[in-house]
Design a protein around this motif. Structure first.
Motif, PDB file in Angstrom:
ATOM      1  N   GLU A   1       6.544   9.183  -7.183  1.00  0.00           N
ATOM      2  CA  GLU A   1       7.837   8.600  -7.549  1.00  0.00           C
ATOM      3  C   GLU A   1       8.983   9.128  -6.679  1.00  0.00           C
ATOM      4  OE1 GLU A   1       8.408   8.415 -11.820  1.00  0.00           O
ATOM      5  OE2 GLU A   1       6.273   8.040 -12.092  1.00  0.00           O
ATOM      6  N   ASP A   2       8.946  10.419  -6.335  1.00  0.00           N
ATOM      7  CA  ASP A   2      10.014  10.952  -5.477  1.00  0.00           C
ATOM      8  C   ASP A   2       9.913  10.378  -4.064  1.00  0.00           C
ATOM      9  OD1 ASP A   2      11.054  12.410  -7.539  1.00  0.00           O
ATOM     10  OD2 ASP A   2      10.007  14.261  -7.019  1.00  0.00           O
ATOM     11  N   GLU A   3       8.681  10.203  -3.590  1.00  0.00           N
ATOM     12  CA  GLU A   3       8.508   9.645  -2.238  1.00  0.00           C
ATOM     13  C   GLU A   3       9.021   8.209  -2.168  1.00  0.00           C
ATOM     14  OE1 GLU A   3       4.570  12.292  -0.993  1.00  0.00           O
ATOM     15  OE2 GLU A   3       4.299  10.334  -1.931  1.00  0.00           O
ATOM     16  N   ARG A   4       8.961   7.496  -3.311  1.00  0.00           N
ATOM     17  CA  ARG A   4       9.453   6.103  -3.301  1.00  0.00           C
ATOM     18  C   ARG A   4      10.967   6.055  -3.091  1.00  0.00           C
ATOM     19  NH1 ARG A   4       5.517   4.513  -8.271  1.00  0.00           N
ATOM     20  NH2 ARG A   4       3.627   4.448  -7.016  1.00  0.00           N
TER      21      ARG A   4
ATOM     22  N   LYS B   1       0.822  -1.220   0.000  1.00  0.00           N
ATOM     23  CA  LYS B   1       0.000   0.000   0.000  1.00  0.00           C
ATOM     24  C   LYS B   1       0.857   1.272   0.000  1.00  0.00           C
ATOM     25  CE  LYS B   1      -3.977   1.648   2.713  1.00  0.00           C
ATOM     26  NZ  LYS B   1      -3.694   2.936   3.258  1.00  0.00           N
ATOM     27  N   VAL B   2       1.886   1.288   0.853  1.00  0.00           N
ATOM     28  CA  VAL B   2       2.686   2.516   0.991  1.00  0.00           C
ATOM     29  C   VAL B   2       3.372   2.847  -0.340  1.00  0.00           C
ATOM     30  CG1 VAL B   2       4.737   1.329   1.898  1.00  0.00           C
ATOM     31  CG2 VAL B   2       4.352   3.722   2.481  1.00  0.00           C
ATOM     32  N   TRP B   3       3.710   1.831  -1.119  1.00  0.00           N
ATOM     33  CA  TRP B   3       4.342   2.054  -2.424  1.00  0.00           C
ATOM     34  C   TRP B   3       3.321   2.590  -3.419  1.00  0.00           C
ATOM     35  CZ3 TRP B   3       9.488   1.522  -3.529  1.00  0.00           C
ATOM     36  CH2 TRP B   3       9.845   1.672  -4.867  1.00  0.00           C
ATOM     37  N   ARG B   4       2.161   1.953  -3.433  1.00  0.00           N
ATOM     38  CA  ARG B   4       1.131   2.382  -4.396  1.00  0.00           C
ATOM     39  C   ARG B   4       0.729   3.827  -4.151  1.00  0.00           C
ATOM     40  NH1 ARG B   4      -1.750  -1.992  -2.605  1.00  0.00           N
ATOM     41  NH2 ARG B   4      -3.402  -0.591  -1.914  1.00  0.00           N
ATOM     42  N   GLU B   5       0.676   4.206  -2.870  1.00  0.00           N
ATOM     43  CA  GLU B   5       0.162   5.536  -2.551  1.00  0.00           C
ATOM     44  C   GLU B   5       1.233   6.627  -2.604  1.00  0.00           C
ATOM     45  OE1 GLU B   5      -2.019   5.107   1.081  1.00  0.00           O
ATOM     46  OE2 GLU B   5      -3.611   3.956   0.076  1.00  0.00           O
ATOM     47  N   ALA B   6       2.493   6.226  -2.693  1.00  0.00           N
ATOM     48  CA  ALA B   6       3.580   7.230  -2.744  1.00  0.00           C
ATOM     49  C   ALA B   6       3.759   7.713  -4.186  1.00  0.00           C
ATOM     50  CB  ALA B   6       4.875   6.602  -2.247  1.00  0.00           C
TER      51      ALA B   6
ATOM     52  N   TYR C   1      15.088   4.523 -11.459  1.00  0.00           N
ATOM     53  CA  TYR C   1      15.573   5.048 -10.178  1.00  0.00           C
ATOM     54  C   TYR C   1      16.456   3.977  -9.540  1.00  0.00           C
ATOM     55  CZ  TYR C   1      11.526   8.189 -10.584  1.00  0.00           C
ATOM     56  OH  TYR C   1      10.604   9.099 -11.022  1.00  0.00           O
ATOM     57  N   ALA C   2      17.527   4.409  -8.893  1.00  0.00           N
ATOM     58  CA  ALA C   2      18.339   3.448  -8.136  1.00  0.00           C
ATOM     59  C   ALA C   2      18.735   4.078  -6.812  1.00  0.00           C
ATOM     60  CB  ALA C   2      19.583   3.061  -8.919  1.00  0.00           C
ATOM     61  N   VAL C   3      18.593   3.302  -5.746  1.00  0.00           N
ATOM     62  CA  VAL C   3      19.116   3.709  -4.441  1.00  0.00           C
ATOM     63  C   VAL C   3      20.106   2.613  -4.049  1.00  0.00           C
ATOM     64  CG1 VAL C   3      18.556   4.351  -2.056  1.00  0.00           C
ATOM     65  CG2 VAL C   3      16.870   4.732  -3.866  1.00  0.00           C
TER      66      VAL C   3
ATOM     67  N   ASP D   1      15.199   4.623   0.722  1.00  0.00           N
ATOM     68  CA  ASP D   1      16.257   5.153   1.584  1.00  0.00           C
ATOM     69  C   ASP D   1      15.956   4.800   3.048  1.00  0.00           C
ATOM     70  OD1 ASP D   1      18.562   6.900   2.060  1.00  0.00           O
ATOM     71  OD2 ASP D   1      17.092   8.181   3.047  1.00  0.00           O
ATOM     72  N   GLU D   2      14.685   4.896   3.411  1.00  0.00           N
ATOM     73  CA  GLU D   2      14.266   4.591   4.781  1.00  0.00           C
ATOM     74  C   GLU D   2      14.484   3.098   5.100  1.00  0.00           C
ATOM     75  OE1 GLU D   2      13.480   6.946   6.793  1.00  0.00           O
ATOM     76  OE2 GLU D   2      12.666   5.836   8.488  1.00  0.00           O
TER      77      GLU D   2
END
Ligand SMILES: C[S@@+](CC[C@H](N)C(=O)[O-])C[C@H]1O[C@@H](n2cnc3c(N)ncnc32)[C@H](O)[C@@H]1O
Length: 353
Positions: free
Chosen positions: A179-182, A172-177, A226-228, A187-188
């Motif tokens: 692209e920048d929030e992801r 859910k947290v991914w779907r609702e974020a 995107y890569a972290v 990172d978190e």
């Protein structure tokens, strides 16, 4: 002292504003093994994005003869030629895909959401890659802790993602974020797992979609990449060497050649970066915009021009905005300069020749 620190860390983790109780719930909470039983020999990204993924992996894995784990692997690990690995283990859920993956030297069938513990030895791998799959982890912090355990100190964990997903299986947290929030979310996960040094990030977005892509008519832009990534704590830092340098268009042009081409642009009217003819472009008739020296300029509208392609990444690094710039030649002043563009279509209605 240790107890006090642990207590503090627990408090910090409990207080994290990102992870609510339902954060990792999914629309389809049924057995992942059943969902991934179906073979999917498909590409999850367009060809330009896939080539970017290959370059990112090749540039960031700097070890010689690395031992690599492809975490949540399918039929393609996107490894570039010349990596020369000593072993590549794929961990995933679809046995047919893993068997057909030409890069793998071994594979493990394992459901991370049933058991985040990785059935792999401590301090063994030089690099762990996870491509377009982090959105499906229901216990990401535990998985990231496990990745830290199986990496050698200083080893690399590279998490690559885009904006496409199986929504029913993404948390859910991914779907609702957005692209920048992801990026912040991944990172978190690194931070909360506490096994890694500082994270770095790479973003490639806003580039035109390859013309032969099946979605080219409906989606003008290539899939973003995107890569972290970060190194496991305790090793000799290698981060200086881990730099993305070879993504299309990022190679710097030869300065002397460029200067020579710019010097004769008045006669050639060709872009010094890609040699394509410049288009004559009528300046906008808008008193609120900048005042122009001339009624027309010349602009390079080649969507594959390295100057323009490189501009997306450059502008993102500088401004965090999805923009690039094209080369503009001012015939009045006999000068080249960048003109910013927010999309591949921008300014094209002003072309008059
Ligand atoms: C979108 S595919 C990406 C495959 C591959 N990494 C790539 O880049 O093409 C998602 C992959 O995650 C794996 N996967 C999904 N849920 C999983 C789970 N619970 N445990 C282990 N692997 C899982 C699947 O087997 C599938 O191959």
């Amino acid at each position: 002292m240790e107890t006090a620190l642990n207590f503090l860390d627990e408090r910090v983790s409990e207080m994290s504003p990102i992870f609510s109780n339902e954060a990792f719930s999914r629309l389809d909470a049924s057995d992942d093994g059943v969902f991934y039983q179906r073979d999917r020999f498909v590409s999850h990204l367009d060809s330009l994005a896939l080539s970017t993924v290959e370059h990112v992996i090749g540039d960031l894995i700097v070890e010689e003869r690395p031992a690599i784990l492809d975490l949540m692997a399918g039929w393609d690990s996107h490894l570039p030629e010349g990596l020369n690995p000593s072993e590549i283990v794929g961990l995933g859920l679809n046995e047919n895909e893993l068997k057909k993956n030409p890069d793998l030297t071994a594979y493990v069938l394992h459901d991370l959401n049933k058991d985040p513990h990785l059935p792999l030895p401590d301090n063994h791998f030089d690099a762990v890659i996870n491509t377009v799959s982090v959105d499906y982890m229901t216990q990401p912090v535990q998985v990231f802790e496990e990745v830290a355990r199986i990496l050698k100190p200083g080893g690399l964990f590279l998490v690559i993602f885009s904006n496409r997903m199986f929504p029913q299986k993404a948390v859910k947290v991914w779907r609702e974020a957005n692209e920048d929030e992801r990026l912040i979310l991944v990172d978190e996960f690194f931070k909360q797992s506490r096994g890694f040094d500082t994270t770095s990030l790479f973003v490639s977005k806003g580039k035109p979609r390859p013309k032969d892509d099946k979605y080219a008519d409906s989606t003008p832009l290539s899939d973003p990449v995107y890569a972290v990534y970060a190194e496991k704590k305790g090793g000799l830092p290698n981060m200086e060497k881990r730099r993305v340098i070879s993504v299309d268009g990022t190679q710097q042009p030869d300065k002397d050649v460029l200067a020579r081409k710019k010097a004769c642009i008045k006669e050639t009217l060709c872009c010094p970066h890609c040699d394509q003819k410049l288009n004559k472009w009528e300046v906008p008739d808008n008193p609120f915009c900048q005042t122009w020296d001339n009624d027309y300029m010349y602009i390079c509208f080649n969507d594959e021009c390295p100057y323009y392609v490189r501009g997306w990444d450059k502008m993102y690094q500088d401004t965090l905005q999805g923009m690039s710039y094209r080369l503009m030649y001012n015939p009045e002043k006999d000068r080249c300069m960048p003109i910013p563009v927010p999309s591949p279509h921008a300014l094209k209605d002003g072309i008059i020749g």
